[in-house]
Enzyme design. Structure first.
Site, PDB file in Angstrom:
ATOM      1  N   LYS A  35       0.615  -1.291   0.186  1.00 35.57           N
ATOM      2  CA  LYS A  35      -0.206  -0.166   0.376  1.00 35.57           C
ATOM      3  C   LYS A  35       1.034   1.056  -0.415  1.00 35.57           C
ATOM      4  O   LYS A  35       1.872   1.423   0.237  1.00 35.57           O
ATOM      5  CB  LYS A  35      -0.617   0.065   1.136  1.00 35.57           C
ATOM      6  CG  LYS A  35      -2.407   0.694   1.148  1.00 35.57           C
ATOM      7  CD  LYS A  35      -2.899  -0.143   0.163  1.00 35.57           C
ATOM      8  CE  LYS A  35      -4.395   0.908  -0.007  1.00 35.57           C
ATOM      9  NZ  LYS A  35      -5.522  -0.020  -0.206  1.00 35.57           N
ATOM     10  N   ASP A  85      -7.411   4.355  -4.660  1.00 35.67           N
ATOM     11  CA  ASP A  85      -7.478   4.188  -3.747  1.00 35.67           C
ATOM     12  C   ASP A  85      -8.234   5.408  -3.282  1.00 35.67           C
ATOM     13  O   ASP A  85      -8.707   6.211  -4.268  1.00 35.67           O
ATOM     14  CB  ASP A  85      -6.772   2.911  -3.004  1.00 35.67           C
ATOM     15  CG  ASP A  85      -7.572   3.330  -1.090  1.00 35.67           C
ATOM     16  OD1 ASP A  85      -7.306   1.812  -1.519  1.00 35.67           O
ATOM     17  OD2 ASP A  85      -7.491   3.930  -0.200  1.00 35.67           O
ATOM     18  N   GLY A 111     -20.346   7.169   1.857  1.00 39.28           N
ATOM     19  CA  GLY A 111     -19.356   7.260   0.673  1.00 39.28           C
ATOM     20  C   GLY A 111     -19.912   7.845  -0.405  1.00 39.28           C
ATOM     21  O   GLY A 111     -21.233   7.651  -0.474  1.00 39.28           O
ATOM     22  N   PHE A 112     -19.458   8.188  -1.487  1.00 34.36           N
ATOM     23  CA  PHE A 112     -19.999   8.971  -2.709  1.00 34.36           C
ATOM     24  C   PHE A 112     -19.087   8.386  -3.704  1.00 34.36           C
ATOM     25  O   PHE A 112     -19.421   8.998  -4.876  1.00 34.36           O
ATOM     26  CB  PHE A 112     -20.684   9.957  -2.988  1.00 34.36           C
ATOM     27  CG  PHE A 112     -19.741  11.188  -3.013  1.00 34.36           C
ATOM     28  CD1 PHE A 112     -18.555  11.416  -1.936  1.00 34.36           C
ATOM     29  CD2 PHE A 112     -18.565  11.603  -3.655  1.00 34.36           C
ATOM     30  CE1 PHE A 112     -17.419  12.337  -1.510  1.00 34.36           C
ATOM     31  CE2 PHE A 112     -17.880  12.984  -3.486  1.00 34.36           C
ATOM     32  CZ  PHE A 112     -17.553  13.073  -2.299  1.00 34.36           C
ATOM     33  N   GLY A 113     -17.554   8.058  -3.307  1.00 33.21           N
ATOM     34  CA  GLY A 113     -16.726   7.956  -4.491  1.00 33.21           C
ATOM     35  C   GLY A 113     -16.698   5.993  -5.206  1.00 33.21           C
ATOM     36  O   GLY A 113     -17.831   5.801  -5.539  1.00 33.21           O
ATOM     37  N   ASN A 114     -15.429   6.436  -6.126  1.00 35.67           N
ATOM     38  CA  ASN A 114     -15.976   4.998  -6.482  1.00 35.67           C
ATOM     39  C   ASN A 114     -16.658   3.953  -6.194  1.00 35.67           C
ATOM     40  O   ASN A 114     -16.781   2.623  -7.216  1.00 35.67           O
ATOM     41  CB  ASN A 114     -14.059   4.535  -7.115  1.00 35.67           C
ATOM     42  CG  ASN A 114     -14.076   3.712  -7.840  1.00 35.67           C
ATOM     43  OD1 ASN A 114     -13.885   2.658  -7.013  1.00 35.67           O
ATOM     44  ND2 ASN A 114     -14.345   3.260  -9.296  1.00 35.67           N
ATOM     45  N   VAL A 115     -16.105   3.241  -4.700  1.00 31.63           N
ATOM     46  CA  VAL A 115     -16.874   2.216  -4.724  1.00 31.63           C
ATOM     47  C   VAL A 115     -18.373   2.384  -4.525  1.00 31.63           C
ATOM     48  O   VAL A 115     -18.876   1.237  -4.708  1.00 31.63           O
ATOM     49  CB  VAL A 115     -16.174   1.397  -3.216  1.00 31.63           C
ATOM     50  CG1 VAL A 115     -16.732   1.088  -3.023  1.00 31.63           C
ATOM     51  CG2 VAL A 115     -14.721   1.382  -3.633  1.00 31.63           C
ATOM     52  N   ALA A 116     -18.388   2.907  -4.248  1.00 39.06           N
ATOM     53  CA  ALA A 116     -19.669   3.556  -3.688  1.00 39.06           C
ATOM     54  C   ALA A 116     -20.595   4.059  -4.670  1.00 39.06           C
ATOM     55  O   ALA A 116     -21.916   2.956  -4.441  1.00 39.06           O
ATOM     56  CB  ALA A 116     -20.258   4.690  -2.571  1.00 39.06           C
ATOM     57  N   TRP A 117     -20.155   4.349  -5.802  1.00 37.21           N
ATOM     58  CA  TRP A 117     -20.317   3.818  -7.091  1.00 37.21           C
ATOM     59  C   TRP A 117     -21.073   3.078  -7.733  1.00 37.21           C
ATOM     60  O   TRP A 117     -22.509   3.254  -8.046  1.00 37.21           O
ATOM     61  CB  TRP A 117     -19.830   5.273  -8.105  1.00 37.21           C
ATOM     62  CG  TRP A 117     -19.826   5.021  -9.384  1.00 37.21           C
ATOM     63  CD1 TRP A 117     -20.994   5.700 -10.360  1.00 37.21           C
ATOM     64  CD2 TRP A 117     -19.225   4.640 -10.578  1.00 37.21           C
ATOM     65  NE1 TRP A 117     -21.162   5.418 -11.701  1.00 37.21           N
ATOM     66  CE2 TRP A 117     -20.363   4.792 -11.841  1.00 37.21           C
ATOM     67  CE3 TRP A 117     -18.172   3.926 -10.639  1.00 37.21           C
ATOM     68  CZ2 TRP A 117     -19.476   4.128 -12.704  1.00 37.21           C
ATOM     69  CZ3 TRP A 117     -18.064   3.099 -11.146  1.00 37.21           C
ATOM     70  CH2 TRP A 117     -18.038   2.955 -13.089  1.00 37.21           C
TER      71      TRP A 117
HETATM   72  O1  2IT Z   1      -8.065  -1.807  -0.889  1.00 37.89           O
HETATM   73  C1  2IT Z   1      -7.837  -2.312  -1.805  1.00 37.89           C
HETATM   74  O2  2IT Z   1      -8.027  -3.767  -2.428  1.00 37.89           O
HETATM   75  C2  2IT Z   1      -7.508  -1.919  -3.020  1.00 37.89           C
HETATM   76  N1  2IT Z   1      -7.385   0.075  -2.602  1.00 37.89           N
HETATM   77  C3  2IT Z   1      -7.610  -1.737  -4.743  1.00 37.89           C
HETATM   78  C4  2IT Z   1      -6.743  -2.271  -5.029  1.00 37.89           C
HETATM   79  C5  2IT Z   1      -5.710  -2.284  -6.590  1.00 37.89           C
HETATM   80  O3  2IT Z   1      -4.549  -3.001  -6.134  1.00 37.89           O
HETATM   81  O4  2IT Z   1      -6.974  -2.553  -7.060  1.00 37.89           O
END
Ligand code: 2IT
Length: 445
Positions: free
Chosen positions: A125, A165, A236-242
């Site tokens: 990370k 992320d 949330g409202f970002g990529n994951v929430a979307w």
């Molecule tokens: O927390 C995660 O799994 C990510 N931010 C995606 C990591 C990735 O290498 O796609």
């Protein structure tokens, strides 16, 4: 034999002022302690000391010029946590809360999450305390260039493959990859989450949210239930929430909340139309970090300064950031009749909240299982890059679906308790841990 409390005390001594890292390690160790203490090979290998120590950590200065011509200084990091089962893989986070301790927790979690995906990826990370909030695109470009000028020394397509992320989406990945190519003259796809016309994979943008809903569907099926007609809270409202709201809607559920640092939106009609999803993307790319404009545009309730966990729902999906759901929130959800909780952010629930759900026998999926679809499709992007070809969205989505099913099966196999309750936290931790630990033992020290 390990004494868990003694081990954690020693860990705290060695990693002072890193509460999130300690929280993440404690959770895994509590799940695996019996497995470790009953396995002479793990004991001989000092597996807990070795698996909780990152392989290496890089910290670097990131200097850039803002739009006023002033010089800004941020700190960048890459934590290469564990490469026992494959090259380091994990996202980059650009957020004001980023510290070395938070990236160590994320790198540690990533190691077990990646193990669960069934793909050969180790854990890493990185990121910076740089906040894109209020910044212009030109400032973000200059920051990304400076960040990559340092980061490129430590990464490579077979050694360490970063991705996005929080605060790092398609725009930032483009800027970062552009600088990598400029400096290295390679087209090896060293980052994942790239744009489609320069090596990205179909379905990667949606993958985390889709994956979480595939996992949730399996979870409901295991309880004789289905997503159809479920009332859902998303934060949330970002990529994951979307991605999550789109797939939840397709599966017949109604998502009634999204949220930001400014508060939450209660949309009783459901966040369920392409126009609303497109608006979420606009909100993200505006760099303002607020959701109130959604309520203004679509005429729904905005509750300032609060989280959505006070809204009565059948299912809750924290999709924002670590420790965003605490014990009081958990109690409110349970009192309001929540039936399932699917952590979609990494360690979205505090230890107390997680324990509250488990004590109340609410099926609770931890982030490292439920959100693994993002990194899984990153792994599929790596495969496509290595083969110099691209798969159709049906192929990628089909593989993603299969991976999420297998993660769910692994959780059930390792997590079923005597009363029949599926402890997904325990299941995910044991299944993820065993693969990494066995590889480490096989590889020697
Ligand atoms: O927390 C995660 O799994 C990510 N931010 C995606 C990591 C990735 O290498 O796609």
């Amino acid at each position: 034999m390990y004494d868990l409390e003694k081990f954690i005390r020693e860990l705290e001594r060695k990693n002072p002022a890193e509460p999130e890292f300690i929280q993440a390690v404690r959770e895994v160790c509590e799940s695996v302690i019996d497995v470790v203490n009953s396995n002479p090979v793990y004991l001989k290998n000092r597996i807990l000391e070795r698996i909780t120590e990152p392989d290496r950590v890089f910290s670097f200065k990131v200097e850039w010029e803002d739009d006023n011509g002033d010089i800004q200084v941020n700190r960048g990091y890459r934590v290469q946590f564990n490469n026992a089962i494959g090259p380091y893989k994990g996202g980059l986070r650009f957020h004001s809360s980023v510290t070395l301790g938070s990236l160590k927790f994320l790198g540690f979690e990533q190691t077990f999450k990646n193990s669960l995906t069934t793909l050969p990826m180790g854990g890493g990370k990185g990121g910076s305390d740089f906040s894109p909030k209020g910044r212009s695109d030109a400032e973000i470009l200059r920051f990304c260039r400076s960040f990559m000028t340092e980061l490129q020394k430590y990464i490579g397509p077979d050694t360490d493959i970063p991705a996005g992320d929080i605060g790092v989406g398609a725009r930032e990945i483009g800027f970062l990859y552009g600088q990598y190519k400029r400096l290295r003259g390679e087209n090896t796809g060293v980052l994942t989450g790239k744009g489609l016309n320069y090596g990205g994979s179909l379905v990667r943008p949606e993958a985390t949210g889709y994956g979480t809903m595939y996992f949730a569907s399996e979870m409901l099926k295991a309880h004789g239930d289905s997503m159809e007609g479920k009332r859902v809270a998303v934060s949330g409202f970002g990529n994951v929430a979307w991605g999550a709201v789109m797939k939840a809607t397709e599966l017949g559920a109604k998502v009634v909340t999204i949220s930001g640092p400014d508060g939450y939106v209660l949309d009783e009609d459901g966040v369920g139309t392409p126009e609303k999803w497109a608006f979420m993307l606009q909100l993200r790319s505006s760099n303002k970090d607020v959701v109130k404009p959604y309520a203004d545009k679509f005429g729904c309730v905005f509750v300032p300064g609060k989280k959505p966990w006070e809204v009565p729902v059948d299912m809750a999906f924290p999709c924002a950031i670590q420790n965003e759901l605490g014990e009081e929130d958990a109690a409110a959800l349970v009192a309001n009749g929540v039936k399932y909780v699917v952590e979609t952010s990494n360690m979205g629930c505090t230890r107390e909240a997680m324990e509250y759900f488990i004590d109340h026998r609410i099926p609770f999926a931890p982030g490292k299982a439920a959100n693994a679809g993002g990194v899984a499709v990153s792994g599929l992007e790596m495969s496509q890059n290595a083969m110099h070809l691209s798969w159709t969205s049906e192929e990628v989505d089909g593989k993603l679906h299969g991976i999420m099913k297998s993660i769910h099966e692994a959780c059930v196999a390792e997590g079923r308790e005597d009363d029949g309750y599926i402890n997904y936290v325990k299941g995910a931790n044991i299944a993820g841990f065993k693969k990494v630990a066995d590889a480490m033992c096989a590889l020697g020290y």
